[in-house]
Motif scaffolding. Structure first.
Motif, PDB file in Angstrom:
ATOM      1  N   VAL A  35       0.836  -1.202   0.000  1.00 16.77           N
ATOM      2  CA  VAL A  35       0.000   0.000   0.000  1.00 16.77           C
ATOM      3  C   VAL A  35       0.873   1.255   0.000  1.00 16.77           C
ATOM      4  N   ARG A  36       1.958   1.255   0.743  1.00 14.42           N
ATOM      5  CA  ARG A  36       2.871   2.403   0.753  1.00 14.42           C
ATOM      6  C   ARG A  36       3.433   2.657  -0.641  1.00 14.42           C
ATOM      7  N   GLN A  37       3.789   1.596  -1.336  1.00 14.51           N
ATOM      8  CA  GLN A  37       4.318   1.747  -2.689  1.00 14.51           C
ATOM      9  C   GLN A  37       3.248   2.281  -3.639  1.00 14.51           C
ATOM     10  N   ILE A  38       2.027   1.736  -3.515  1.00 12.43           N
ATOM     11  CA  ILE A  38       0.918   2.194  -4.360  1.00 12.43           C
ATOM     12  C   ILE A  38       0.617   3.659  -4.087  1.00 12.43           C
ATOM     13  N   ALA A  39       0.610   4.037  -2.806  1.00 12.04           N
ATOM     14  CA  ALA A  39       0.332   5.423  -2.431  1.00 12.04           C
ATOM     15  C   ALA A  39       1.382   6.366  -3.016  1.00 12.04           C
ATOM     16  N   HIS A  40       2.648   5.957  -2.938  1.00 10.36           N
ATOM     17  CA  HIS A  40       3.729   6.784  -3.473  1.00 10.36           C
ATOM     18  C   HIS A  40       3.588   6.954  -4.987  1.00 10.36           C
ATOM     19  N   ARG A  41       3.292   5.855  -5.671  1.00  4.78           N
ATOM     20  CA  ARG A  41       3.142   5.892  -7.130  1.00  4.78           C
ATOM     21  C   ARG A  41       1.931   6.750  -7.529  1.00  4.78           C
ATOM     22  N   ALA A  42       0.820   6.577  -6.828  1.00  2.13           N
ATOM     23  CA  ALA A  42      -0.386   7.343  -7.142  1.00  2.13           C
ATOM     24  C   ALA A  42      -0.174   8.828  -6.864  1.00  2.13           C
ATOM     25  N   ARG A  43       0.513   9.144  -5.756  1.00  2.00           N
ATOM     26  CA  ARG A  43       0.768  10.543  -5.411  1.00  2.00           C
ATOM     27  C   ARG A  43       1.624  11.215  -6.478  1.00  2.00           C
ATOM     28  N   GLN A  44       2.654  10.519  -6.952  1.00  2.00           N
ATOM     29  CA  GLN A  44       3.494  11.075  -8.011  1.00  2.00           C
ATOM     30  C   GLN A  44       2.680  11.323  -9.280  1.00  2.00           C
TER      31      GLN A  44
END
Length: 298
Positions: A150-159
């Motif tokens: 989820v942290r990785q997905i959140a980072h990718r989505a935020r970018q």
């Protein structure tokens, strides 16, 4: 649900209903579908053993997220056959929401369109984390992923979102001034007045859903947008009127033809000029606005 007013499950659901609706709406871009998700959430919630629930808010958000994800995947198939551009269903919001810059931005038409470019899971993670500050552990439980994933997905989505979202924060007064200038130019048929308030790179997106006439592609550039708007007003058969309101946390206009709602026009302003126009004409997306708009604005 009114028959069970003292029921603890009902009390918990009602207490968090606004939150759950906003979560579903930001994930789906449709108030009608968000209401359906809330109904599905309720039906599942009343079968839950509350004695086993440590955090009722988190549990309700989890159910709502899962139901929204299911519906989002179905909606994506519908949108593949949608005629012309798709815009979110306009959501009437209280005037004071526009004063809350962060909340207004989180439901703005501009951001909702950016969210459309995310995958369903990315959108769920982004909405829960960025708009509602839900913990990674809670999001992981809602989307059936590990907290690390989820942290990785959140980072990718935020970018992804940050690269496309509006960057300039505009004061409510600037936005209202632009809206008033735009409305005045419409009322007087002043083409130059329209050109003066439109940014050179303005984009107009109109959504008729194949039911009402609308541009099949976004219109780009102040001259083209001004002429499209002026031409549309000039060809209208009947009396056109515009009434200011607040939609998705930002000033907008309800457009009426002979007293009947024709559409909702939301604006995005940067540098005191209009840079985005979002005109929803699809009747299926206007029924909620029509039913909720105050009588004084009709």
């Amino acid at each position: 649900m009114s028959d069970h007013a003292t029921n603890p499950a009902t009390e918990a659901f009602v207490a968090h209903r606004n939150l759950l609706f906003t979560v579903a709406y930001e994930m789906l871009g449709s108030a009608a579908d968000a209401e359906d998700v809330l109904q599905e959430t309720w039906l599942r919630w009343i079968r839950v053993d509350l004695g086993q629930v440590r955090d009722q808010r988190a549990y309700l958000v989890r159910i709502t997220t899962r139901q929204s994800l299911n519906r989002l995947r179905t909606m994506r198939r519908r949108k593949e056959t949608y005629i012309g551009p798709w815009l979110p269903e306009p959501l009437l919001t209280a005037p004071d929401v526009a004063e809350d810059v962060e909340l207004a931005e989180s439901v703005s038409m501009a951001l909702m369109l950016v969210l459309e470019t995310l995958s369903p899971t990315e959108r769920a993670v982004f909405v829960l984390r960025e708009a509602f500050d839900v913990s990674y552990d809670e999001i992981a439980a809602a989307v059936d992923k590990s907290p690390a994933a989820v942290r990785q997905i959140a980072h990718r989505a935020r970018q992804h979102v940050d690269a496309r979202r509006p960057r300039e924060v505009v004061s409510p007064n600037e936005t209202r001034a632009a809206l008033e200038s735009f409305q005045r130019a419409l009322a007087t048929g002043d083409l130059q007045g329209l050109l003066d308030v439109l940014a050179p790179e303005v984009v107009l997106v109109s959504d008729g859903g194949g039911v009402k006439q609308a541009a099949l592609r976004p219109i780009i550039g102040a001259d083209k947008v001004a002429r499209f708007i002026a031409g549309g007003y000039g060809k209208a058969v009947g009396a056109l009127a515009t009434v200011p309101t607040v939609v998705n946390g930002n000033p907008a206009l309800v457009v009426r033809l002979d007293g009947e709602i024709d559409g909702v026009l939301a604006l995005r302003v940067e540098g005191a000029r209009i840079i985005g126009l979002y005109y929803v004409r699809n009747p299926e997306k206007l029924s909620r606005v029509e039913s909720e708009i105050p009588l004084t604005l009709r």
